[in-house]
Design an enzyme around this catalytic site. Structure first.
Site, PDB file in Angstrom:
ATOM      1  N   GLU A   1      54.049  48.562   3.664  1.00 33.34           N
ATOM      2  CA  GLU A   1      53.624  48.148   4.882  1.00 33.34           C
ATOM      3  C   GLU A   1      52.272  48.014   4.991  1.00 33.34           C
ATOM      4  OE1 GLU A   1      55.079  48.946   9.509  1.00 33.34           O
ATOM      5  OE2 GLU A   1      54.981  50.676   8.390  1.00 33.34           O
TER       6      GLU A   1
ATOM      7  N   HIS B   1      60.220  45.630  12.168  1.00 32.40           N
ATOM      8  CA  HIS B   1      60.546  46.335  13.393  1.00 32.40           C
ATOM      9  C   HIS B   1      60.329  45.229  14.457  1.00 32.40           C
ATOM     10  CE1 HIS B   1      56.096  46.650  13.007  1.00 32.40           C
ATOM     11  NE2 HIS B   1      56.329  48.021  12.384  1.00 32.40           N
TER      12      HIS B   1
ATOM     13  N   ASN C   1      58.122  44.767  17.923  1.00 29.59           N
ATOM     14  CA  ASN C   1      57.018  45.858  17.855  1.00 29.59           C
ATOM     15  C   ASN C   1      55.818  45.119  17.017  1.00 29.59           C
ATOM     16  OD1 ASN C   1      57.625  48.488  19.244  1.00 29.59           O
ATOM     17  ND2 ASN C   1      59.463  47.742  18.280  1.00 29.59           N
TER      18      ASN C   1
ATOM     19  N   ARG D   1      56.554  28.248  25.586  1.00 29.02           N
ATOM     20  CA  ARG D   1      55.558  26.945  25.275  1.00 29.02           C
ATOM     21  C   ARG D   1      55.194  27.172  23.615  1.00 29.02           C
ATOM     22  NH1 ARG D   1      55.333  23.515  29.065  1.00 29.02           N
ATOM     23  NH2 ARG D   1      55.061  24.139  31.193  1.00 29.02           N
TER      24      ARG D   1
ATOM     25  N   ASP E   1      65.744  53.420  19.095  1.00 26.61           N
ATOM     26  CA  ASP E   1      65.386  54.795  19.654  1.00 26.61           C
ATOM     27  C   ASP E   1      65.269  54.932  21.198  1.00 26.61           C
ATOM     28  OD1 ASP E   1      62.906  53.687  19.765  1.00 26.61           O
ATOM     29  OD2 ASP E   1      61.816  55.237  18.739  1.00 26.61           O
ATOM     30  N   GLY E   2      65.365  53.670  21.982  1.00 28.72           N
ATOM     31  CA  GLY E   2      65.101  53.963  23.325  1.00 28.72           C
ATOM     32  C   GLY E   2      63.725  54.021  23.835  1.00 28.72           C
TER      33      GLY E   2
ATOM     34  N   ASP F   1      61.726  53.968  10.911  1.00 31.88           N
ATOM     35  CA  ASP F   1      60.180  53.696  10.860  1.00 31.88           C
ATOM     36  C   ASP F   1      59.860  55.243  10.984  1.00 31.88           C
ATOM     37  OD1 ASP F   1      57.589  53.028  10.687  1.00 31.88           O
ATOM     38  OD2 ASP F   1      57.378  51.983  12.747  1.00 31.88           O
TER      39      ASP F   1
ATOM     40  N   ALA G   1      53.160  55.175  16.902  1.00 34.11           N
ATOM     41  CA  ALA G   1      53.109  55.350  15.580  1.00 34.11           C
ATOM     42  C   ALA G   1      54.026  55.959  14.692  1.00 34.11           C
ATOM     43  CB  ALA G   1      51.842  56.606  15.357  1.00 34.11           C
ATOM     44  N   GLY G   2      55.063  54.966  14.671  1.00 31.54           N
ATOM     45  CA  GLY G   2      56.225  55.269  13.971  1.00 31.54           C
ATOM     46  C   GLY G   2      57.255  56.037  14.920  1.00 31.54           C
TER      47      GLY G   2
END
Length: 385
Positions: A134, A221, A224, A232, A253-254, A279, A312-313
Site C-alpha cells: 500500500e 478500501h 475511503n 457529472r 466497521d461502522g 485495514d 489511520a487504519g
C-alpha cells in the site's frame, strides 16, 4: 490424533450442505460427510457447534498489524504474535500489508517478511500468503495518513526493486491510476504476477478505466481515500461501483463506512466481487492508547484510530466485520462468508491455498452462529478460539 467437527450446516466455498461431519487428520481435511452417513471415530476429538454454519477460515488481503505489532517490523516475534491473534478471530491467511515509508525501510521490511514467509506454517496460527504494497505509488491529494515525503511517482525500476526485495512475494499493490506512469506500471506489475488495486486516488473515471484496461483487478478500501462521487464526473468511485469485473474492498466497521454505504456497496458489487478487509493496525486487540503504524504514531480512542485527526487504519477483526455486514445488509451467513474467504482468494489468484474446504486441503475453518458471530476457529487442525 483425529478431530471431528460438526455443525448445523456447512458452506464449503461453493455450496451449502446440511448436518456436516468433517474429519481432520494431521492438520488436513480427511473427509467431509454427514452425521447420518459416517460414524465418529471412537478416539476422535470432537468439536460440535450446534446451530452454526461452518465455512472456510478468513483471508484478509489488507492488514497492517494487530496485537501490538506492525508488519513493517518484519520480525519473527511480530508475525508470531499477529498470527496467533488473527487465528483466534477466524483468520487463517493474510497479505502482510506495508505502509508508505522510506524506500530503504520498505526494502528492509519486504526482505524480512519474505524470510518469515519461507518458514513452514504453524498450526493454530494465521500465515501470510503474500505481501500487499500500500504505497509508495499513491496520490498526494488522497494519501490519508500515508507520509507525503515518502510517496513516489510510479516507476517500473522502483517496483522491480521492491519485488526483488520481497523475493517475489508481492501479491497485491495499491496504485493511484492518475499518476504519470501508473498505467504502464499496472501493465508491468500484472505481467509479473502482481495484482493491482486502484486506490488512494483522485482519478477521473477515464483514468480509472485506463488502469483497469492495463490489468487492475480490485479497489482498495472503497469510498475511503477516493475522489467523491459526482454525477457529472463519476471518478474512481463511480467506476469501481459500476465495473462488474472489478473486485472491491470495504472496511465494515461502522466508522470508515456507514451502514447505508455498506448496503449501497453490496448492491453494486454483489456476492462475487465484494471483499471485506480490516485495514487493521497494531492497536487491533489492544486497549486505547498510542501505537505505531509503519513508524508514525496513531492515537486510538473508542475504537477509532487517527493520526493528525485523519483515520489511520482500524482496530477491526474480520469476525466483527462479518457480523457487522450481516447486521447492516441482511445478507445470509454463506453470502457473508464468501466476502472474506472465496472472493479474496479468487482476486489474489490463491484459490488453491484459501477460500474453500475440501478433502486434502488444510483444515482452516470457522463456525458462525445465526447472527454472524464467530463461535469457533480451527487453523491447521488446531482450535484457535
Amino acid at each position: 490424533m483425529q478431530t471431528v467437527v460438526t455443525a448445523e450446516r456447512l458452506w464449503d466455498g461453493t455450496s451449502l450442505h446440511q448436518h456436516p461431519l468433517i474429519l481432520i487428520e494431521d492438520g488436513k481435511i480427511d473427509s467431509i460427510a454427514t452425521h447420518d452417513s459416517a460414524p465418529i471415530p471412537a478416539r476422535a476429538q470432537v468439536h460440535d457447534f450446534p446451530g452454526a454454519t461452518l465455512g472456510p477460515a478468513f483471508f484478509d488481503v489488507h492488514i497492517h498489524g494487530a496485537a501490538g505489532h506492525d508488519f513493517m517490523e518484519a520480525t519473527p516475534q511480530a508475525l508470531d504474535t499477529i498470527g496467533t491473534f488473527l487465528a483466534s478471530h477466524g483468520t487463517s491467511a493474510y497479505l502482510a500489508t506495508t505502509v508508505t515509508a522510506s524506500l530503504d525501510a520498505t526494502l528492509r521490511a519486504l526482505d524480512g517478511l519474505a524470510n518469515e514467509m519461507a518458514k513452514l506454517p504453524q498450526p493454530g496460527r494465521a500465515r501470510p500468503l503474500g505481501i500487499h504494497l500500500e504505497g509508495p505509488f499513491l496520490s498526494h491529494e488522497k494519501r490519508g495518513v500515508q507520509p507525503a515525503e515518502h510517496l513516489l511517482a510510479p516507476s517500473i525500476a522502483t517496483f522491480d526493486r521492491l519485488l526483488e526485495a520481497a523475493h517475489g512475494h508481492v501479491r497485491l499493490m495499491t496504485l493511484a491510476p492518475e499518476l504519470p506512469g501508473a498505467v504502464e506500471l499496472a501493465a508491468h506489475a500484472t505481467s509479473r504476477g502482481v495484482r493491482v488495486s486502484v486506490g488512494h486516488s483522485n482519478a477521473t473515471a477515464a483514468e480509472t478505466r485506463a488502469a483497469i484496461a492495463a490489468g487492475a483487478v480490485s479497489a482498495t478500501h472503497t469510498f475511503n481515500a477516493m475522489r467523491p462521487l459526482d454525477h457529472r464526473e463519476p471518478g474512481i468511485l463511480g467506476t469501481v461501483l459500476t465495473t462488474d469485473t472489478l473486485f472491491s474492498e470495504l472496511i465494515c466497521d461502522g466508522i470508515h463506512t456507514e451502514p447505508e454505504i455498506v448496503r449501497l456497496w453490496w448492491r453494486a458489487k454483489g456476492s462475487e466481487r465484494a471483499i471485506l478487509v480490516t485495514d487493521a493496525m497494531a492497536a487491533a486487540g489492544m486497549p486505547d492508547g498510542e501505537y505505531q503504524l509503519g513508524g508514525f504514531p496513531v492515537q486510538v480512542k473508542d475504537g477509532r484510530a487517527t493520526a493528525r485527526g485523519v483515520l489511520a487504519g482500524s482496530v477491526l477483526t474480520l469476525d466483527r466485520a462479518l457480523a457487522n455486514f450481516v447486521r447492516f445488509t441482511g445478507a445470509t451467513i454463506d453470502q457473508g462468508l464468501r466476502l472474506l474467504s472465496t472472493n479474496p482468494a479468487a482476486m489474489t489468484g490463491l484459490a488453491h491455498r484459501a477460500g474453500t474446504l475440501a478433502p486434502g486441503k488444510s483444515a482452516n475453518l470457522v463456525a458462525i452462529d445465526a447472527a454472524g458471530n464467530l463461535v469457533g476457529s480451527i487453523v491447521g487442525g488446531i482450535q484457535a478460539s
